[in-house]
Design a protein around this motif. Structure first.
Motif, PDB file in Angstrom:
ATOM      1  N   TYR A  29     100.935  82.903  16.459  1.00  0.00           N
ATOM      2  CA  TYR A  29     101.317  84.017  15.605  1.00  0.00           C
ATOM      3  C   TYR A  29     100.177  84.405  14.680  1.00  0.00           C
ATOM      4  O   TYR A  29      99.883  85.584  14.500  1.00  0.00           O
ATOM      5  N   ILE A  62     103.097  78.766  15.708  1.00  0.00           N
ATOM      6  CA  ILE A  62     102.511  79.263  14.471  1.00  0.00           C
ATOM      7  C   ILE A  62     101.068  79.664  14.699  1.00  0.00           C
ATOM      8  O   ILE A  62     100.607  80.711  14.217  1.00  0.00           O
ATOM      9  N   ILE A  63     100.358  78.847  15.447  1.00  0.00           N
ATOM     10  CA  ILE A  63      98.957  79.168  15.724  1.00  0.00           C
ATOM     11  C   ILE A  63      98.860  80.474  16.485  1.00  0.00           C
ATOM     12  O   ILE A  63      98.020  81.338  16.168  1.00  0.00           O
ATOM     13  N   LEU A  74     104.135  74.178  15.895  1.00  0.00           N
ATOM     14  CA  LEU A  74     102.768  74.405  15.434  1.00  0.00           C
ATOM     15  C   LEU A  74     102.029  75.312  16.394  1.00  0.00           C
ATOM     16  O   LEU A  74     101.254  76.175  15.966  1.00  0.00           O
TER      17      LEU A  74
END
Lengths: 275, 165
Positions: free
Chosen positions: A204, A201-202, A198
């Motif tokens: 990115y 992802i954040i 996560l």
């Protein structure tokens, strides 16, 4: 061996196949309900279809799942033998044959409750014990039916009440989506835990948004540069811009990115050209 | 016209590109910069960025929660700029709707039983409209949002390269 058969049975099990399978099952069960319960071969039948039993047990929209699990709890797993298959039928063909299935359910419940406990209870208990003792696992499998009914089987040693089932289904969905994201986002390794993924992802998403901002600033700079260094004649500037857009669209079309819409734009902008 | 690579003419990429290019030319036609004051440049930058986001959201239409949220945000902002009274009204009704939906979905602390609350909250702030989603939908929307963002970045890069040689 039971697991092998379960495995082989599990293979061609898309949701479309449920109806004919269950139908054949219920037809078979309808033919001889009593003998089905009392017969010893019924237990082989049981072990042969651990999947279908649990499958039907946990097929749910939530409400139906709850009623079914409550039903099973009430019957104390003693009369599990015949009912789940009928309940599977109710699950599958509920709209068309609901009443018929319910009648069968009630009759079978009456039958099984009266006759099965001495015979099937020990058998079921033995099966359950063997299930827990050995590595015989009823695997977890999710299927999506057209009505978004999800069938989940209980893993061994896990609770089977509706809440934890729903939880497990949700967690499965979340894990599946995380795996998809893992493929999209570079830098995600499978060994990383969910929290790390996560975080990646954040990062990115933040970097992508920053890139958009930076590129829009770059475009602003480019456009102001053009405005400054172009002729002061407004008409000519308009012409230039249209020509630039046309050129850009043409380049993109060449690369195949813009199709019919781009062609229309191109034509419309080209009319401005020879003004 | 025959495209040698023959990509889908109605793909997200082509829809976004046409819209964005149109918006760009409109912006440049509207306001030829007379001075190079930072405010002017900043204003144009804001306009271009808004145009980029808007064209991306319009290319996705209302098929996704994040695009709907972004469109609503853009619209409410434009309404507020044009007409303060109507902006307040529409903002209030829309806010009421959003709050209602968010109350329905976020009554709890969003524990979700999975235990990634901080990261999930941070992700919710990044993805537009993320506050009203549970973790499952949030991950779904994030995946689509990332895909659209990468498309946007690629196309804008090409355009910027074109304009700056």
């Amino acid at each position: 061996m039971a697991d092998f058969s379960a495995q082989s049975y599990r293979q061609p099990f898309p949701f479309l196949d449920i109806d004919p399978t269950m139908e054949s099952l219920t037809q078979f069960a309808e033919l001889n309900p009593q003998s089905f319960i009392l017969d010893n071969s019924a237990f082989n039948f049981q072990t042969f279809f651990p999947l279908s039993v649990n499958d039907s047990l946990f097929s749910n929209q939530a409400s139906q799942g709850e009623t079914m699990s409550g039903f099973i709890h009430n019957s104390n797993q003693s009369s599990v033998s015949a009912q789940p298959i009928f309940s599977a039928k109710t699950e599958v063909e509920e709209i068309s044959n609901k009443r018929k299935a319910l009648d069968i359910l009630e009759s079978s419940s009456g039958n099984s409750s009266s006759s099965s406990p001495p015979v099937s209870e020990t058998g079921i208990k033995r099966r359950n014990n063997s299930g827990r003792g050995k590595r015989a696992k009823s695997n977890e499998k999710e299927m999506e039916k057209p009505k978004e009914v999800v069938h989940v089987r209980a893993r061994r040693g896990q609770a089977t009440d509706s809440h934890s089932l729903a939880e497990r289904v949700r967690r499965g969905k979340i894990n599946e989506r995380l795996r998809c994201l893992q493929d999209i986002v570079p830098g995600c390794y499978k060994t990383m835990g969910m929290a790390l993924m996560l975080d990646e992802i954040i990062n990115y998403v933040q970097s992508l948004q920053n890139q958009v901002e930076f590129l829009s600033m770059k475009l602003t700079a480019a456009s102001t540069y053009y405005d400054f260094n172009s002729e002061s004649d407004a008409m000519e500037r308009m012409q230039r811009e249209k020509a630039e857009e046309a050129k850009e669209l043409e380049r993109l079309m060449r690369e195949g990115y813009v199709g019919i819409g781009g062609v229309a734009c191109f034509h419309s902008s080209s009319t401005y050209g020879p003004l | 016209m025959n495209n040698p690579h023959h990509l889908n003419p109605t793909s997200l990429k082509s829809r976004f590109t046409t819209r964005f290019l149109r918006a760009l030319t409109k912006i440049r036609a509207q306001k030829p910069i007379s001075s190079s004051s930072p405010t002017e440049i900043f204003r144009r930058y804001r306009r271009i960025k808004v145009a980029a986001d808007k064209s991306m959201a319009y290319s996705v239409r209302s098929r996704r929660i994040w695009s709907r949220a972004m469109l609503w945000k853009l619209r409410s902002r434009s309404y507020r700029r044009q007409d303060p009274c109507s902006g307040r009204r529409s903002g209030k009704t829309n806010q009421a709707i959003m709050k209602k939906s968010s109350n329905e979905n976020t009554t709890t602390r969003r524990e979700d039983g999975v235990g990634f609350v901080e990261e999930a909250d941070e992700l919710r702030q990044l993805v537009p409209g993320g506050e009203t989603m549970n973790l499952c939908n949030l991950l779904d929307e994030t995946a689509h949002y990332i895909k659209c963002l990468t498309t946007q970045v690629q196309e804008m890069k090409k355009i910027a390269d074109f304009y700056s040689f």
